[in-house]
Design a protein around this motif. Sequence first.
Motif, mmCIF file in Angstrom:
data_model
loop_
_atom_site.group_PDB
_atom_site.id
_atom_site.type_symbol
_atom_site.label_atom_id
_atom_site.label_comp_id
_atom_site.label_asym_id
_atom_site.label_seq_id
_atom_site.Cartn_x
_atom_site.Cartn_y
_atom_site.Cartn_z
ATOM 1 N N ASP A 175 0.825 -1.206 0.000
ATOM 2 C CA ASP A 175 0.000 0.000 0.000
ATOM 3 C C ASP A 175 0.863 1.262 0.000
ATOM 4 N N ALA A 176 1.917 1.246 0.807
ATOM 5 C CA ALA A 176 2.798 2.414 0.887
ATOM 6 C C ALA A 176 3.536 2.656 -0.429
ATOM 7 N N GLN A 177 3.793 1.605 -1.170
ATOM 8 C CA GLN A 177 4.518 1.730 -2.437
ATOM 9 C C GLN A 177 3.644 2.244 -3.575
ATOM 10 N N GLY A 178 2.309 2.082 -3.446
ATOM 11 C CA GLY A 178 1.440 2.418 -4.570
ATOM 12 C C GLY A 178 1.765 1.497 -5.734
ATOM 13 N N ASP A 179 1.741 2.013 -6.940
ATOM 14 C CA ASP A 179 2.082 1.186 -8.110
ATOM 15 C C ASP A 179 3.580 0.976 -8.265
ATOM 16 N N GLN A 180 4.382 1.654 -7.441
ATOM 17 C CA GLN A 180 5.838 1.538 -7.538
ATOM 18 C C GLN A 180 6.346 0.150 -7.139
ATOM 19 N N TRP A 181 5.531 -0.620 -6.398
ATOM 20 C CA TRP A 181 5.992 -1.932 -5.959
ATOM 21 C C TRP A 181 6.345 -2.818 -7.150
ATOM 22 N N ARG A 182 5.707 -2.575 -8.286
ATOM 23 C CA ARG A 182 5.977 -3.395 -9.474
ATOM 24 C C ARG A 182 7.413 -3.220 -9.978
ATOM 25 N N ARG A 183 8.058 -2.119 -9.627
ATOM 26 C CA ARG A 183 9.460 -1.908 -10.011
ATOM 27 C C ARG A 183 10.407 -2.718 -9.133
ATOM 28 N N HIS A 184 9.950 -3.080 -7.939
ATOM 29 C CA HIS A 184 10.801 -3.787 -6.988
ATOM 30 C C HIS A 184 10.582 -5.293 -6.973
ATOM 31 N N VAL A 185 9.411 -5.736 -7.400
ATOM 32 C CA VAL A 185 9.046 -7.145 -7.286
ATOM 33 C C VAL A 185 8.665 -7.689 -8.658
ATOM 34 N N ARG A 186 9.203 -8.854 -8.947
ATOM 35 C CA ARG A 186 8.880 -9.513 -10.210
ATOM 36 C C ARG A 186 8.327 -10.899 -9.924
ATOM 37 N N VAL A 187 7.648 -11.475 -10.878
ATOM 38 C CA VAL A 187 7.104 -12.826 -10.736
ATOM 39 C C VAL A 187 8.237 -13.778 -10.369
ATOM 40 N N GLY A 188 8.013 -14.573 -9.339
ATOM 41 C CA GLY A 188 9.011 -15.539 -8.895
ATOM 42 C C GLY A 188 9.924 -15.036 -7.792
ATOM 43 N N ASP A 189 9.904 -13.726 -7.510
ATOM 44 C CA ASP A 189 10.728 -13.192 -6.420
ATOM 45 C C ASP A 189 10.220 -13.713 -5.075
ATOM 46 N N LEU A 190 11.134 -13.863 -4.151
ATOM 47 C CA LEU A 190 10.786 -14.184 -2.771
ATOM 48 C C LEU A 190 10.937 -12.915 -1.948
ATOM 49 N N ILE A 191 10.026 -12.707 -1.037
ATOM 50 C CA ILE A 191 10.070 -11.521 -0.194
ATOM 51 C C ILE A 191 10.172 -11.977 1.254
ATOM 52 N N LEU A 192 11.154 -11.470 1.947
ATOM 53 C CA LEU A 192 11.365 -11.812 3.342
ATOM 54 C C LEU A 192 10.798 -10.699 4.220
ATOM 55 N N VAL A 193 9.910 -11.069 5.131
ATOM 56 C CA VAL A 193 9.354 -10.130 6.089
ATOM 57 C C VAL A 193 9.967 -10.477 7.446
ATOM 58 N N CYS A 194 10.681 -9.535 8.036
ATOM 59 C CA CYS A 194 11.281 -9.741 9.362
ATOM 60 C C CYS A 194 10.365 -9.127 10.408
ATOM 61 N N ASP A 195 9.904 -9.943 11.324
ATOM 62 C CA ASP A 195 9.025 -9.500 12.392
ATOM 63 C C ASP A 195 9.843 -9.442 13.676
ATOM 64 N N VAL A 196 10.235 -8.237 14.069
ATOM 65 C CA VAL A 196 11.044 -8.082 15.267
ATOM 66 C C VAL A 196 10.134 -7.675 16.396
ATOM 67 N N GLY A 197 9.678 -8.644 17.182
ATOM 68 C CA GLY A 197 8.783 -8.624 18.283
ATOM 69 C C GLY A 197 8.358 -7.338 18.841
#
Length: 197
Positions: A175-197
């Motif tokens: 949501d924060a990226q708007g349509d810009q997220w498509r520049r950072h993520v491509r089909v097949g990419d893995l995204i790591l989310v770090c949840d620091v308690g």
Amino acid sequence: DEAAPPVVLPIPQLTAPGVIEARPLLPSFVYLTGDHDRGQAAYDLPWATGRDYVVGEWARKQSAEAPTRTVAAAKSWLAHSRVDRRAAILPWGAPPEVAKISPIEASRRYLEHLVAAWTHAFPQTPFAEQTIVLTVPASFDPEARELTLAAAKQAGLDRVLLLEEPQAAFYAWLDAQGDQWRRHVRVGDLILVCDVG
């Protein structure tokens, strides 16, 4: 309007006896008042009077001064499969004169406060008529999820969807990226989310 950005509702809460302030966060603390506290208008809210507990910022402050009367980390207790999560066990290690509550009851009180704050601000759009998304840790087992739903129902929320916190963080990033997220993520990419308690 679907294009309108989300707006965070400041949550009215006690920040000191008799002092109500709206804050962007509601700390997950419950202070269980003692006999010396009960009946004082200093703990009243616009939507509730005469309670024997306080939720939020003032409760968080009380955790340093009165730890045996303060419930913290109820969400972690909901995930603790080695205790009876429905039993009145919190605050953990409190003396016998402190009336304890269950992890599900603490969770209900947090949610009930949020429902009341919303209803106070927007009486024309009650939570009961909306679908509410509650985030839960990815580590929650099925029972912890069910207890969270039970706490929500007791707080007056009937239409609830549970969403794991890492997934919610990813959606917030999208949501924060708007349509810009498509520049950072491509089909097949893995995204790591770090949840620091």
